[in-house]
Design a protein around this motif. Structure first.
Motif, PDB file in Angstrom:
ATOM      1  N   THR A 109       0.843  -1.192   0.000  1.00  0.00           N
ATOM      2  CA  THR A 109       0.000   0.000   0.000  1.00  0.00           C
ATOM      3  C   THR A 109       0.881   1.246   0.000  1.00  0.00           C
ATOM      4  N   VAL A 110       0.764   2.026  -1.072  1.00  0.00           N
ATOM      5  CA  VAL A 110       1.512   3.287  -1.171  1.00  0.00           C
ATOM      6  C   VAL A 110       0.653   4.388  -0.563  1.00  0.00           C
ATOM      7  N   GLN A 111       1.217   5.061   0.422  1.00  0.00           N
ATOM      8  CA  GLN A 111       0.466   6.067   1.160  1.00  0.00           C
ATOM      9  C   GLN A 111       1.177   7.424   1.095  1.00  0.00           C
ATOM     10  N   VAL A 112       0.388   8.455   1.185  1.00  0.00           N
ATOM     11  CA  VAL A 112       0.926   9.816   1.175  1.00  0.00           C
ATOM     12  C   VAL A 112       0.560  10.500   2.484  1.00  0.00           C
ATOM     13  N   ILE A 113       1.387  11.493   2.867  1.00  0.00           N
ATOM     14  CA  ILE A 113       1.220  12.173   4.150  1.00  0.00           C
ATOM     15  C   ILE A 113       0.926  13.648   3.890  1.00  0.00           C
ATOM     16  N   ASN A 114      -0.232  14.075   4.315  1.00  0.00           N
ATOM     17  CA  ASN A 114      -0.637  15.466   4.103  1.00  0.00           C
ATOM     18  C   ASN A 114       0.330  16.395   4.859  1.00  0.00           C
ATOM     19  N   PRO A 115       0.963  17.328   4.145  1.00  0.00           N
ATOM     20  CA  PRO A 115       1.939  18.207   4.807  1.00  0.00           C
ATOM     21  C   PRO A 115       1.315  19.145   5.825  1.00  0.00           C
ATOM     22  N   ARG A 116       0.016  19.347   5.773  1.00  0.00           N
ATOM     23  CA  ARG A 116      -0.621  20.287   6.695  1.00  0.00           C
ATOM     24  C   ARG A 116      -0.989  19.624   8.027  1.00  0.00           C
ATOM     25  N   ASP A 117      -1.642  18.475   7.977  1.00  0.00           N
ATOM     26  CA  ASP A 117      -2.109  17.862   9.218  1.00  0.00           C
ATOM     27  C   ASP A 117      -1.487  16.476   9.485  1.00  0.00           C
ATOM     28  N   ARG A 118      -0.531  16.045   8.609  1.00  0.00           N
ATOM     29  CA  ARG A 118       0.179  14.777   8.744  1.00  0.00           C
ATOM     30  C   ARG A 118      -0.747  13.569   8.660  1.00  0.00           C
ATOM     31  N   LYS A 119      -1.925  13.773   8.126  1.00  0.00           N
ATOM     32  CA  LYS A 119      -2.849  12.672   7.940  1.00  0.00           C
ATOM     33  C   LYS A 119      -2.360  11.776   6.806  1.00  0.00           C
ATOM     34  N   VAL A 120      -2.474  10.483   7.012  1.00  0.00           N
ATOM     35  CA  VAL A 120      -2.003   9.501   6.031  1.00  0.00           C
ATOM     36  C   VAL A 120      -3.184   9.028   5.192  1.00  0.00           C
ATOM     37  N   SER A 121      -3.005   9.078   3.868  1.00  0.00           N
ATOM     38  CA  SER A 121      -4.040   8.635   2.927  1.00  0.00           C
ATOM     39  C   SER A 121      -3.440   7.608   1.971  1.00  0.00           C
ATOM     40  N   THR A 122      -4.278   6.707   1.486  1.00  0.00           N
ATOM     41  CA  THR A 122      -3.824   5.688   0.537  1.00  0.00           C
ATOM     42  C   THR A 122      -3.906   6.229  -0.872  1.00  0.00           C
ATOM     43  N   ALA A 123      -2.813   6.078  -1.631  1.00  0.00           N
ATOM     44  CA  ALA A 123      -2.786   6.464  -3.040  1.00  0.00           C
ATOM     45  C   ALA A 123      -3.199   5.290  -3.916  1.00  0.00           C
ATOM     46  N   PHE A 124      -2.602   4.125  -3.692  1.00  0.00           N
ATOM     47  CA  PHE A 124      -3.000   2.920  -4.421  1.00  0.00           C
ATOM     48  C   PHE A 124      -2.452   1.700  -3.675  1.00  0.00           C
ATOM     49  N   VAL A 125      -3.009   0.547  -4.044  1.00  0.00           N
ATOM     50  CA  VAL A 125      -2.612  -0.730  -3.440  1.00  0.00           C
ATOM     51  C   VAL A 125      -2.200  -1.668  -4.555  1.00  0.00           C
ATOM     52  N   ALA A 126      -1.036  -2.265  -4.438  1.00  0.00           N
ATOM     53  CA  ALA A 126      -0.540  -3.236  -5.413  1.00  0.00           C
ATOM     54  C   ALA A 126      -0.472  -4.614  -4.768  1.00  0.00           C
ATOM     55  N   SER A 127      -0.927  -5.635  -5.488  1.00  0.00           N
ATOM     56  CA  SER A 127      -0.787  -7.025  -5.054  1.00  0.00           C
ATOM     57  C   SER A 127       0.503  -7.582  -5.649  1.00  0.00           C
ATOM     58  N   VAL A 128       1.348  -8.105  -4.791  1.00  0.00           N
ATOM     59  CA  VAL A 128       2.679  -8.522  -5.214  1.00  0.00           C
ATOM     60  C   VAL A 128       2.879 -10.004  -4.911  1.00  0.00           C
ATOM     61  N   ASN A 129       3.380 -10.740  -5.896  1.00  0.00           N
ATOM     62  CA  ASN A 129       3.844 -12.118  -5.710  1.00  0.00           C
ATOM     63  C   ASN A 129       5.361 -12.120  -5.866  1.00  0.00           C
ATOM     64  N   ALA A 130       6.060 -12.656  -4.873  1.00  0.00           N
ATOM     65  CA  ALA A 130       7.518 -12.651  -4.892  1.00  0.00           C
ATOM     66  C   ALA A 130       8.048 -14.072  -4.780  1.00  0.00           C
ATOM     67  N   VAL A 131       9.084 -14.359  -5.551  1.00  0.00           N
ATOM     68  CA  VAL A 131       9.777 -15.643  -5.492  1.00  0.00           C
ATOM     69  C   VAL A 131      11.258 -15.351  -5.314  1.00  0.00           C
ATOM     70  N   GLY A 132      11.838 -15.929  -4.293  1.00  0.00           N
ATOM     71  CA  GLY A 132      13.249 -15.693  -4.022  1.00  0.00           C
ATOM     72  C   GLY A 132      14.024 -16.982  -3.972  1.00  0.00           C
ATOM     73  N   ASP A 133      15.213 -16.995  -4.553  1.00  0.00           N
ATOM     74  CA  ASP A 133      16.129 -18.121  -4.422  1.00  0.00           C
ATOM     75  C   ASP A 133      16.991 -17.912  -3.186  1.00  0.00           C
ATOM     76  N   ALA A 134      17.318 -18.999  -2.506  1.00  0.00           N
ATOM     77  CA  ALA A 134      18.072 -18.891  -1.264  1.00  0.00           C
ATOM     78  C   ALA A 134      19.172 -19.931  -1.202  1.00  0.00           C
ATOM     79  N   THR A 135      20.196 -19.645  -0.417  1.00  0.00           N
ATOM     80  CA  THR A 135      21.244 -20.605  -0.100  1.00  0.00           C
ATOM     81  C   THR A 135      21.200 -20.883   1.396  1.00  0.00           C
ATOM     82  N   MET A 136      21.637 -22.080   1.788  1.00  0.00           N
ATOM     83  CA  MET A 136      21.625 -22.484   3.188  1.00  0.00           C
ATOM     84  C   MET A 136      23.047 -22.774   3.635  1.00  0.00           C
ATOM     85  N   ALA A 137      23.300 -22.560   4.920  1.00  0.00           N
ATOM     86  CA  ALA A 137      24.630 -22.803   5.463  1.00  0.00           C
ATOM     87  C   ALA A 137      24.517 -23.140   6.942  1.00  0.00           C
ATOM     88  N   MET A 138      25.574 -23.732   7.494  1.00  0.00           N
ATOM     89  CA  MET A 138      25.691 -23.944   8.927  1.00  0.00           C
ATOM     90  C   MET A 138      26.651 -22.909   9.472  1.00  0.00           C
TER      91      MET A 138
END
Length: 501
Positions: A380-409
Motif C-alpha cells: 500500500t503506497v500512502q501519502v502524508i498530508n503536509p498540513r495535518d500529517r494525515k495519512v491517505s492511501t494512493a494505491f494498493v498493489a498485489s505482489v507475488n515474490a519468489v526468491g532463491d536462497a542458499t543455506m549454510a551452517m
C-alpha cells in the motif's frame, strides 16, 4: 528440542560423568513409550562413528572424575567354621576404566560392555575364635580387584510430553582376580581363614556394588540430566521451537534416529496447528559422518505461519528506511516521471509504504529448484498530508515474490540467505486513476532488493539452532538439498576436560 545431540560407554562405570557430554549423547539415544503419532519435522541421527568419538571423549572426563572417587560399602559380619568376623569401614577407590565397547542393538537400544575393570577395597577387620580362650585379632586390609567384567542395556523412554527418560536394564557384573593384603595382630592364627573370608566377601558384594552403582548412575543421574534437556527453544520474543520427541527412536545396527516435532509455536498467543504436515524424510544414508540432521520444510514454514498469525510479517517503510544514496526518495516529487498521476494528485507530499502479508510465506526444498521462498503481499503506497500529517492511501498493489536462497551452517545454526528476488504485481486499488503497473515494478524491485531483502536476510542469518548441548561444536558440516528437506551430514567436537591442578 536439537538441537543437536547416543550414550557413551563410560555410563556403565562406577561414577558420575560430565553433564554436558552426557546430555549430548543421551539426547541422541531415546527409547521407550509411545507418544502421540505425529510426523517429525526434524530428525537427528548418530552413527557408530559418532558413538566411538563420544566414547573416546567421555573416557577422558570419566578418568578425571574417578581420580578421587570413593564409594562406601555396608559392613559385613558373620560366622564361619569356629570364627566370628566383623568387616567394617569398607570403601572402594582407585577405580580404573578400560576402553570397552558400545554398540547399537536393533529395535532395542544400546549394549554397553567393559572388561578389565579394576579397583581397590580398603577395610578394617576383627576376628574372634569361638573356642575358649576366644583369641581375637584385628587390623586392616587392602584388596585389589582386577579383570572385572560388566555389561548393561540402557533403555530410554519418553514421557507423555515427549521428554526423555532412561533406566538401566539387565545389568550384570562379574569379578576376576582378587589379591588380598592383610595387616594386623595374631595373623599367624587366622590369616588363612581371613584371606578366604575377605576374598569370598569381595566376590559376593563386588558384583552387586558395581551393578548398584551402574543402575544408580543411569536411573538417577541420567534421568535428572534428561529432564533438564531443552525441548523448547525460544526464538526472539514471538516464537519458540519445539524439539520434543514424537515417537520412540529407530535403532539399526549402524545408526540411531530421533524423530522430533520441529514445529514453531507462539510464545503467548493461542496456537492453532498449521494446515499442513511435515514431508516424508528418507532413512539415514550412513556414510562416514558422525551425525546427520534432517531439517524439513515444515520447520521454517511453521515459523512463517506463527509470524504471520502474530502480524509480525507486516511492516511500514518510511523515508528513514531509504538509503541516503538512493536515487529515489519517499516524496511524490521523486516519482513524478514514473507515476505522473501520483504527483499530480499529491504534489510534493511525503510518502510511506505498508507491506501486509496476504498468507504465510512458504519455503520449499527441491533437488531441481533448490531452496525457494514464495510470498504474497499487498503493498500500500500512502501519502502524508503536509498540513495535518494525515495519512491517505494512493494505491494498493498485489505482489507475488519468489526468491532463491542458499543455506549454510554457522556454528550450530542452520542459516539462510535470499540471493535473488523475482516479482509480479497488479494494481488492486487506485485513488489516483488508472496507470500502467509496469511503471511501478521498478520501484517495487528497488524496495524489495534495497530495503526489504537486507532486513529479511538479517533474520535469516541468525538461523535456527539444531538441538545439541552446550560446548558441542559441529565440524565440517556438509549440506545437501533434498525433496522436502535439507540434509546436514557432520562430525562434532567436544573439548577435552580441563587439566587438574
Amino acid at each position: 528440542h536439537w538441537c543437536i545431540c547416543v550414550v557413551f560407554f563410560f555410563l556403565i562405570t562406577l561414577t558420575g560423568m560430565h553433564k554436558a557430554v552426557l546430555g549430548l549423547v543421551v539426547a541422541l539415544a531415546l527409547w521407550g513409550c509411545t507418544v502421540e503419532a505425529v510426523l517429525p519435522g526434524f530428525k537427528a541421527s548418530i552413527t557408530q562413528a559418532g558413538l566411538d568419538y563420544a566414547h573416546t571423549q567421555g573416557l577422558k572426563y570419566l578418568r578425571q572424575r574417578l581420580a578421587n572417587r570413593v564409594i562406601s560399602v555396608p559392613d559385613q559380619t558373620g560366622s564361619q567354621d569356629t570364627f566370628d568376623y566383623w568387616i567394617t569401614a569398607i570403601t572402594i577407590s582407585k577405580i580404573t576404566v578400560p576402553d570397552g565397547s558400545i554398540s547399537f542393538v536393533p529395535n532395542v537400544g544400546l549394549a554397553i560392555n567393559t572388561q578389565s575393570l579394576g579397583c581397590e577395597f580398603q577395610l578394617t577387620w576383627k576376628v574372634r575364635e569361638q573356642i575358649w580362650p576366644n583369641p581375637e585379632g584385628y587390623g586392616n586390609a587392602q584388596i585389589v580387584l582386577t579383570n572385572a567384567i560388566a555389561r548393561t542395556t540402557v533403555a530410554f523412554g519418553l514421557t507423555a510430553g515427549g521428554q526423555p527418560t532412561a533406566r538401566a536394564e539387565d545389568t550384570v557384573a562379574t569379578i576376576g582376580g582378587v589379591a588380598v593384603n592383610i595387616y594386623g595382630s595374631n595373623l599367624e592364627i587366622i590369616k588363612q581363614f581371613l584371606e578366604n573370608i575377605l576374598a569370598g566377601i569381595i566376590q559376593s558384594i563386588g558384583p552387586e556394588q558395581i551393578a548398584t552403582e551402574i543402575n544408580s548412575q543411569v536411573d538417577v543421574g541420567f534421568s535428572a540430566l534428561l529432564a533438564s534437556l531443552p525441548t523448547n527453544v525460544k526464538i526472539g520474543t514471538v516464537a519458540e521451537l519445539d524439539y520434543s520427541l514424537v515417537a520412540p527412536e529407530q535403532v539399526t545396527t549402524s545408526y540411531m534416529l530421533l524423530p522430533m516435532r520441529g514445529e514453531f509455536f507462539p510464545q503467548s498467543l493461542p496456537h492453532n496447528p498449521p494446515p499442513f504436515q511435515p514431508p516424508q524424510v528418507a532413512d539415514p544414508t550412513g556414510g562416514g559422518a558422525e551425525m546427520q540432521f534432517y531439517f524439513t520444510s515444515y520447520v521454517p514454514n511453521t515459523a512463517m505461519y506463527v509470524y504471520y498469525k502474530a502480524g509480525t510479517l507486516n511492516t511500514v517503510i518510511t523515508a528513514a528506511d531509504v538509503p541516503a544514496t538512493s536515487p529515489i526518495t519517499f516524496n511524490t516529487s521523486s516519482w513524478a516521471t514514473i507515476i505522473p498521476a501520483l504527483y499530480k494528485t499529491f504534489p510534493n507530499w511525503a510518502m510511506q509504504m505498508t507491506i501486509t502479508a496476504l498468507a504465510p510465506p512458504t519455503i520449499t526444498f527441491s533437488t531441481t529448484t533448490g531452496v525457494q521462498l514464495n510470498a504474497r503481499a499487498n503493498l500500500t503506497v500512502q501519502v502524508i498530508n503536509p498540513r495535518d500529517r494525515k495519512v491517505s492511501t494512493a494505491f494498493v498493489a498485489s505482489v507475488n515474490a519468489v526468491g532463491d536462497a542458499t543455506m549454510a551452517m554457522v556454528q550450530n545454526n542452520i542459516t539462510g540467505k535470499i540471493t535473488f528476488f523475482n516479482i509480479s504485481m497488479s494494481i488492486a486499488q487506485s485513488y489516483i486513476g488508472q496507470f500502467n503497473p509496469t511503471q511501478f515494478e521498478g520501484i517495487t524491485m528497488f524496495v524489495a532488493e534495497g530495503i526489504v531483502l537486507p532486513q529479511v536476510n538479517t533474520y535469516f542469518a541468525v538461523g535456527v539452532p539444531v538441538p545439541v548441548m552446550d560446548k558441542v561444536r559441529l565440524v565440517s558440516p556438509s549440506l545437501s538439498v533434498q525433496n522436502g528437506y535439507l540434509e546436514v551430514a557432520t562430525n562434532f567436537y567436544y573439548p577435552d576436560p580441563p587439566s587438574s591442578e
